[in-house]
Design a protein around this motif. Structure first.
Motif, mmCIF file in Angstrom:
data_model
loop_
_atom_site.group_PDB
_atom_site.id
_atom_site.type_symbol
_atom_site.label_atom_id
_atom_site.label_comp_id
_atom_site.label_asym_id
_atom_site.label_seq_id
_atom_site.Cartn_x
_atom_site.Cartn_y
_atom_site.Cartn_z
ATOM 1 N N ARG A 131 18.493 26.424 -25.056
ATOM 2 C CA ARG A 131 16.456 25.268 -26.032
ATOM 3 C C ARG A 131 17.622 24.470 -27.068
ATOM 4 O O ARG A 131 18.290 24.841 -27.783
ATOM 5 N N ALA A 132 17.229 23.360 -26.950
ATOM 6 C CA ALA A 132 17.371 22.284 -27.480
ATOM 7 C C ALA A 132 16.171 21.604 -28.159
ATOM 8 O O ALA A 132 15.442 21.168 -27.532
ATOM 9 N N LYS A 133 16.007 21.577 -29.247
ATOM 10 C CA LYS A 133 14.718 20.717 -30.321
ATOM 11 C C LYS A 133 15.495 19.916 -30.673
ATOM 12 O O LYS A 133 16.408 19.516 -32.160
ATOM 13 N N TRP A 134 14.852 19.066 -30.839
ATOM 14 C CA TRP A 134 15.183 17.478 -31.590
ATOM 15 C C TRP A 134 14.006 16.669 -31.855
ATOM 16 O O TRP A 134 12.844 16.738 -31.278
ATOM 17 N N THR A 135 13.965 16.103 -33.081
ATOM 18 C CA THR A 135 12.948 15.577 -33.492
ATOM 19 C C THR A 135 13.701 14.223 -34.776
ATOM 20 O O THR A 135 14.827 14.467 -35.700
ATOM 21 N N TYR A 136 13.791 13.057 -34.515
ATOM 22 C CA TYR A 136 14.403 11.852 -34.716
ATOM 23 C C TYR A 136 13.412 10.521 -34.772
ATOM 24 O O TYR A 136 12.222 10.339 -34.635
#
Length: 269
Positions: A131-136
């Motif tokens: 599970r990978a979560k990324w906000t950028y």
């Protein structure tokens, strides 16, 4: 990528050991905006400099710097449990088809191991969630070419070390700008996690599979195992292969830009 200095060009790929000596000129901080300069104490502008962040580490990976000229800096912003914030800024000129740097967060194997308790490696037939979560956000001040992408490393054995050449590299491109293009040729368009992706396959010292999102995004919440299982179903990777490394960052080809990660986490299982 390779030793702390290897990622790939989308046209050529080299081992890090031959690239880690690439030099970057001084004065890089003058190219950073105010928010970047405020984090200066934690900045890393040396080629391939690493910064520990809990189970992750940041890699100012300048493996392709010898195909152009410029600089890259990478810094930590915060850590809260398994969630981190970090950023990178760069300016590169030179061969437009070649990646100069891949500033990234590293979990697990990257031509060796820097930290334990990562949950890696895992065998693909276990179908372990990744599970990978990324906000950028990306801010370009000089147009060029780049991507924002996950980079996954697969081996055919669990006991990998710095000498272990990977069997497969799997990239998941969330966004791209300019003429950035993956290695290899387009195979098909697939739907994963509610979005469409163009799958490319090529070969360097290992097999490279790239899922390029149709339409850019600035946030994602993915089970990266879904991309690996799609390759298993195609017969492109073996179900007995091991996922050993998960990275997230930006491949910079040319131009001047800054990527700020407001929240990132990668959890195995």
């Amino acid at each position: 990528m390779a030793a702390p200095g290897r990622h790939r060009s989308s046209r050529k790929r080299f081992l890090a050991a031959t690239l880690a000596a690439a030099a970057i000129g001084g004065g890089a901080f003058f190219g950073l905006d105010a928010s970047s300069r405020s984090a200066r104490a934690a900045d890393g502008c040396a080629p391939n400099e690493s910064t520990p962040m809990g189970k992750y580490w940041l890699n100012n990976n300048t493996w392709g710097a010898d195909t152009g000229s410029g600089w890259s800096c990478t810094w930590s912003a915060y850590q809260s449990g398994n969630t981190i914030g970090w950023g990178t800024a760069y300016e590169w000129s030179g061969a437009p088809e070649s990646v100069k740097s891949y500033a990234s967060s590293v979990l697990g194997w990257h031509w060796g191991w820097k930290s334990g308790a990562t949950g890696l490696p895992v065998r693909l037939d276990a179908k372990t969630p990744v599970r990978a979560k990324w906000t950028y956000k990306v801010k370009e001040t000089k147009a060029g070419a780049y991507n924002v992408a996950y980079d996954l490393w697969l081996h055919d054995r669990a006991d990998t070390d710095w000498r272990s050449r990977p069997k497969h590299e799997v990239m998941v491109w969330l966004a791209k700008g300019g003429a950035a293009a993956p290695l290899g040729t387009r195979q098909q368009r697939v739907k994963i996690a509610g979005a469409y992706w163009d799958l490319y396959s090529g070969k360097t010292g290992w097999n490279v599979h790239s899922f390029v999102r149709v339409g850019n995004t600035t946030s994602s919440d993915l089970d990266l195992n879904e991309f690996l299982q799609a390759l298993v179903r195609r017969g492109a990777v073996a179900k007995t292969d091991y996922l050993s490394g998960v990275e997230a960052g930006t491949e910079a080809f040319t131009g001047k830009a800054q990527l700020d990660t407001t929240a990132y986490s990668a959890d195995i299982g």
